[in-house]
Motif scaffolding. Sequence first.
Motif, PDB file in Angstrom:
ATOM      1  N   ASN A  14      -1.866   1.344  -5.093  1.00 14.30           N
ATOM      2  CA  ASN A  14      -1.779   0.146  -5.945  1.00 14.30           C
ATOM      3  C   ASN A  14      -2.985   0.061  -6.870  1.00 14.30           C
ATOM      4  N   SER A  35      -4.655   0.228 -10.971  1.00 11.19           N
ATOM      5  CA  SER A  35      -4.287  -0.245 -12.302  1.00 11.19           C
ATOM      6  C   SER A  35      -5.417   0.052 -13.280  1.00 11.19           C
ATOM      7  N   TRP A  36      -5.132  -0.163 -14.549  1.00 11.93           N
ATOM      8  CA  TRP A  36      -6.165   0.010 -15.565  1.00 11.93           C
ATOM      9  C   TRP A  36      -7.241  -1.053 -15.433  1.00 11.93           C
TER      10      TRP A  36
END
Length: 481
Positions: free
Chosen positions: A179, A181-182
């Motif tokens: 999980n 992200s950026w």
Amino acid sequence: MNFTSWEFIGLFLPCIVVLFYLLKSQTHRQYLLIVSSLVFYAYSGFENCLVLVFSIIANLLAGSILSQLDTSKKQPRLAVLWISIAINIACLLGFKWIALIDGNGAGFRIEDDILIPLALSFITFQQIGFVYGCYTKQIKQVNKLNYLFFIAFFPQLVMGPIVRYQDINRQLDSGRLGNVSWDNISIGVSIFVFGLAKKVLLADRLYSPIEQVFSTAEVSTFDMWFAIFAFQLQLFLDFSAYADMAIGLAKIFNIDLPLNFDRPFKARDRFDLWRRWHISFAIFMRTHVFVPLVRKARIKAEIALVITALLSGLWHGLGITFVIWGGIQALIMLLTHYHKKWSGPSLSPSKLKIVGAIALTFLVNSLIGIVFRTPELEGLGTVYESLFVWNDTHTILTSRAWALFLLAAFVIWLLPDTHQIFYKYWTATDLRPLNNRPPGVAKKSWISFDSSIPWALVFSLLVLACVMSIDNSGRFIYVQF
């Protein structure tokens, strides 16, 4: 491989991040981080990696046995626990003894060479904590892949913070590596850059005037006072910079590491200082040394405190100055304890008293720091004589040195700490009990980071300044321990 080297920033880290985000499976990502972490560690010397592998195998075996043995089999479980602890301590003491001989009895070293396998002290404590957790059944089942990640994960491998298997295992089991992200990258890189700036723009630049004073045969009293105060600032900026960089790097991969510093130079006494400085180490010593001595061995708390302080000195090195440093720590904490006991708590101290307590704590810490910083016992008398016997020799310090000192002091005492600046995005864990945390951790301050153009400009300038200075960056001070 140093976090401030071009090999790490320009090659290793970008390659690992790109490969990490190209892989989709959490298991594949975990394997990537384990293998790349071992490559990162082997960069310091292949023989160091052999020591790490031996330590991993021995402790994984001990932990697996303890997690499988029934609690009713007390004697076999105790035997496995103590054999494992003995192997860990013997390995650490053996290499430190060799380092003591190779270093000609010197304690603190300014040389770039490292005389023990990289990160051995931190790894040893993590392994002991793991085995003890298996013994007490805090760890009921050992996931071998998660265990390898727990030990080898490169952001915290070299200088901590000292992490617990339970915390890393829980994050991995919850699918953290899958999980990402950026946002993880942007916040992680920002925290990393903040730590990088503390290291290369402040800590490293303070090194030269400090070393110039300590290495000069005769210096003015004024210069020596500068050196002992500046060394404390340098030590904090250097070590906390690594902690910031480690937390930022882990954030990129969606892993939370423990908070290791909490505005230590705002501490009001010695106990308060140890609640704020190298927090993961202080928690380890309390959990695995002080508490067992008091509760299991039935040793008086005062004696247990002395033993814990002496062992904390020996953890840094076997040099006699480290032993003396640990002994002085114990003495001051005992005096602080009895002072509080006799005078009673101050329920609402005035601001003047608070500032005075902070100043006194820093002064005492600076005077003790001489014992920590001086490599050999013979040099201690010279340093203290320079401080307290007036010498009006012409100063060897430049206005640039004083400007750096004042800038470092401004950053430490007047600017918010890292966790306050990044409070909106701060996810690092706090190992301290709830009733033992100073207020203000990860709380809003007068400066707070957000995703905006002004902050993008600030970090662009920091990156530019770091790039221009990074070639002159040295190793982290605590690498030698």
